[in-house]
Design an enzyme around this catalytic site. Structure first.
Site, PDB file in Angstrom:
ATOM      1  N   ASN A 205       0.749  -0.993  -0.073  1.00 44.80           N
ATOM      2  CA  ASN A 205      -0.223  -0.100   0.110  1.00 44.80           C
ATOM      3  C   ASN A 205       0.782   1.343   0.102  1.00 44.80           C
ATOM      4  O   ASN A 205       2.114   0.939   0.280  1.00 44.80           O
ATOM      5  CB  ASN A 205      -1.007  -0.029   1.295  1.00 44.80           C
ATOM      6  CG  ASN A 205      -0.273   0.119   2.519  1.00 44.80           C
ATOM      7  OD1 ASN A 205       0.749   0.540   2.613  1.00 44.80           O
ATOM      8  ND2 ASN A 205      -0.887  -0.521   3.345  1.00 44.80           N
ATOM      9  N   ARG A 206       0.263   2.207  -0.088  1.00 44.27           N
ATOM     10  CA  ARG A 206       1.201   3.884  -0.107  1.00 44.27           C
ATOM     11  C   ARG A 206       2.116   3.796   1.073  1.00 44.27           C
ATOM     12  O   ARG A 206       3.119   4.157   0.647  1.00 44.27           O
ATOM     13  CB  ARG A 206       0.118   4.892  -0.122  1.00 44.27           C
ATOM     14  CG  ARG A 206       0.944   6.106  -0.448  1.00 44.27           C
ATOM     15  CD  ARG A 206      -0.083   7.271  -0.491  1.00 44.27           C
ATOM     16  NE  ARG A 206      -1.474   7.098  -0.229  1.00 44.27           N
ATOM     17  CZ  ARG A 206      -2.415   7.661  -1.164  1.00 44.27           C
ATOM     18  NH1 ARG A 206      -2.266   8.506  -1.921  1.00 44.27           N
ATOM     19  NH2 ARG A 206      -3.707   7.481  -0.786  1.00 44.27           N
ATOM     20  N   LYS A 207       1.548   3.646   2.136  1.00 41.53           N
ATOM     21  CA  LYS A 207       2.367   3.786   3.486  1.00 41.53           C
ATOM     22  C   LYS A 207       3.690   2.673   3.151  1.00 41.53           C
ATOM     23  O   LYS A 207       4.696   2.969   3.519  1.00 41.53           O
ATOM     24  CB  LYS A 207       1.616   3.422   4.881  1.00 41.53           C
ATOM     25  CG  LYS A 207       2.603   3.640   5.940  1.00 41.53           C
ATOM     26  CD  LYS A 207       1.651   3.537   7.057  1.00 41.53           C
ATOM     27  CE  LYS A 207       2.627   3.457   8.459  1.00 41.53           C
ATOM     28  NZ  LYS A 207       1.470   3.168   9.938  1.00 41.53           N
ATOM     29  N   GLU A 208       3.416   1.511   3.069  1.00 39.50           N
ATOM     30  CA  GLU A 208       4.192   0.544   2.957  1.00 39.50           C
ATOM     31  C   GLU A 208       5.432   0.797   1.843  1.00 39.50           C
ATOM     32  O   GLU A 208       6.765   0.613   1.724  1.00 39.50           O
ATOM     33  CB  GLU A 208       3.961  -0.969   2.456  1.00 39.50           C
ATOM     34  CG  GLU A 208       2.964  -1.413   3.949  1.00 39.50           C
ATOM     35  CD  GLU A 208       2.198  -2.516   3.411  1.00 39.50           C
ATOM     36  OE1 GLU A 208       1.764  -3.288   4.533  1.00 39.50           O
ATOM     37  OE2 GLU A 208       1.851  -2.790   2.296  1.00 39.50           O
ATOM     38  N   ASP A 275      -6.015  -8.469   1.473  1.00 36.04           N
ATOM     39  CA  ASP A 275      -6.150  -9.658   1.318  1.00 36.04           C
ATOM     40  C   ASP A 275      -7.093 -10.075  -0.006  1.00 36.04           C
ATOM     41  O   ASP A 275      -6.705 -11.158  -0.733  1.00 36.04           O
ATOM     42  CB  ASP A 275      -6.938 -10.407   2.619  1.00 36.04           C
ATOM     43  CG  ASP A 275      -6.166 -10.267   3.747  1.00 36.04           C
ATOM     44  OD1 ASP A 275      -4.876 -10.320   3.461  1.00 36.04           O
ATOM     45  OD2 ASP A 275      -6.742 -10.096   4.607  1.00 36.04           O
TER      46      ASP A 275
END
Length: 490
Positions: A205-208, A275
């Protein structure tokens, strides 16, 4: 994607065998009421009403796959404890291949307990081990991967940083997948992305992506730099960067990029969306779709699942329905009663009011349209039960209908005020009402509420009946008589 493309994809899924490798856990939900403060400390007291135990972690990926009819095998590690035994039994009960599960002594099976009151989560309690698996366990799991990958079309890796997916184990999974020419799709976690190098596809995701790339993502350009950097440095075939309410971006090794806006009508809960995206991306590749179509179908699924509360799955019916709605094709609104029943269950869970009316609607005219618009304004969705040709002949004689049921259904489905059309063959819509369970039953003309078929049934579960008068002088019979009068001499 068009509905027929989605249907073709879904038709292939029962023949797909998917290998899921990841951290399994139990998700426990305890629901209760809170009406008082504890005398022992300034905390709320929750009076427990009910509890529920579900598959969590990689188990939610499994649930998504099962909902779509796939064959699933699992590779994971569990503790030799009561929760480990319970989790293993749950998998077996769902007919999941558990030959790849290893029990490890001194390990605590992950269990996350959530206490909720008044739809508000009050507390979460975690019981788990996070230490890396021991070398003997890793060697056994690698052996299972070698044995099981050749019979699978795709490998899905769900990393929750609970100690299963060590760097050594991940490198072996990816290498075995490459050798067997089986795609390895990974949902990553943490800040060490080197361990995912060489995977077919990664889904941060964006944060990761920001943590892994070291690039602060503040706008479109910084997001593109982060995605391209991860794709190149990790030697991936592709990377899908999920962007929450903004959709997702696909970066491919050949340099192509696709940016897909979210398809969600409303966002209620993003938990479990990752998921679902992992499952659909893997299934797309396993079914032989292009990377672009794989991302599109995963984006459709993400838009559905974030409109549900709690970690959820996506059904075939929901995917076909959303694909149809997005193309604007009237076919998408015409449903079989059983499929429509599944779709309406989700709408009820979101608190939407369902309105139902029925009729022949032979020779559609302004009186019909005004009536249907008024009916739609009574709730959130309008379902139209349409009499079949056979039922109209029984009701109105052998010369009717003038317009076939297929044509009538498409004309009505093209109206903005109608959400779904369902054709029924009975003389009355009572059985259809029983299946669809509308909140508001609407009838027009000179009916009184007591004369409306289905009134007692709808009121028995808390619904109501509304009567809407037809527009004076506007009817199919009047149109027929006018045509005969004007063209009689000819």
């Amino acid at each position: 994607m068009k509905p027929n493309q989605v249907e073709s994809f879904l038709a292939r899924l029962p023949d797909l065998r998917v290998l899921v490798i990841g951290d399994l856990m139990l998700d426990e939900y305890i629901w209760g009421r809170t009406e008082r403060i504890s005398p022992e400390a300034p905390v709320q007291v929750v009076d427990v009403v009910r509890g529920d135990l579900r598959l969590g972690g990689a188990g939610n990926v499994v649930n998504n796959l099962l909902t779509l009819g796939c064959q699933v095998d699992v590779i994971s590690v569990l503790g030799e404890d009561e929760d480990g035994i319970s989790l293993h039994r749950m998998l077996e009960k769902k007919k999941i291949g558990t030959g790849g599960i290893v029990f490890e002594q001194q390990r605590t099976t992950s269990r996350k307990t959530r206490v909720l009151a008044g739809n508000q989560q009050m507390l979460r309690i975690d019981r788990e081990s996070r230490e890396p698996i021991v070398e003997t366990t890793q060697a056994l799991l690698i052996k299972r991967v070698r044995e099981m990958i050749p019979s699978c079309q795709v490998v899905l890796v769900s990393d929750y940083l609970k100690g299963l997916l060590t760097e050594g184990f991940l490198k072996e999974i990816i290498a075995i997948g490459i050798a067997a020419e089986v795609p390895v799709v990974i949902d990553p976690k943490g800040d060490n992305y080197d361990k995912y190098q060489g995977a077919t596809l990664l889904t941060p995701n964006r944060k990761e992506a920001q943590i892994a790339s070291g690039i602060v993502i503040t706008d479109e350009q910084s997001l593109l730099r982060a995605g391209r950097l991860l794709l190149t440095n990790l030697q991936l075939d592709a990377l899908v960067l999920t962007r929450s309410e903004e959709g997702m971006s696909l970066f491919s090794r050949d340099g192509s990029e696709i940016h897909l806006p979210t398809e969600a009508r409303e966002v209620f809960d993003v938990s479990g969306a990752g998921d679902t995206v992992l499952a659909l991306l893997g299934l797309g590749l396993g079914a032989g779709l292009s990377l672009a179509d794989t991302a599109r179908i995963a984006n459709l699924a993400a838009g559905i699942v974030v409109g549900k509360v709690g970690t959820s799955t996506v059904s075939s019916e929901e995917l076909i329905d959303v694909a149809g709605r997005l193309t604007g094709d009237s076919d998408a609104k015409i449903k079989h009663p059983d499929i429509l029943s599944v779709l309406l269950k989700r709408e009820r869970q979101l608190g939407r009011k369902i309105v139902f009316t029925n009729g022949c609607f032979d020779l559609l005219h302004v009186g019909h349209v005004k009536y249907l618009q008024k009916a739609r304004n009574l709730g959130d969705l309008l379902i139209l039960g349409l009499n079949s040709d056979a039922s109209i002949r029984r009701l109105k004689g052998s010369k009717r209908p003038l317009i076939s049921e297929e044509e009538r259904a498409h004309l009505l489905a093209a109206l903005k005020c109608i959400d779904y059309v369902v054709v029924f063959n009975d003389d009355t819509p009572l059985e259809l009402i029983h299946v669809l369970r509308p909140d508001i039953l609407v009838k027009g003309g000179d009916y009184s509420p007591d004369d409306v078929v289905g009134k007692e049934l709808v009121e028995s579960y808390g619904g109501r009946v509304d009567i809407i008068p037809f527009v004076d002088g506007k009817s199919t019979t009047n149109i027929i008589e006018r045509i005969l009068e004007q063209y009689r001499d000819e």
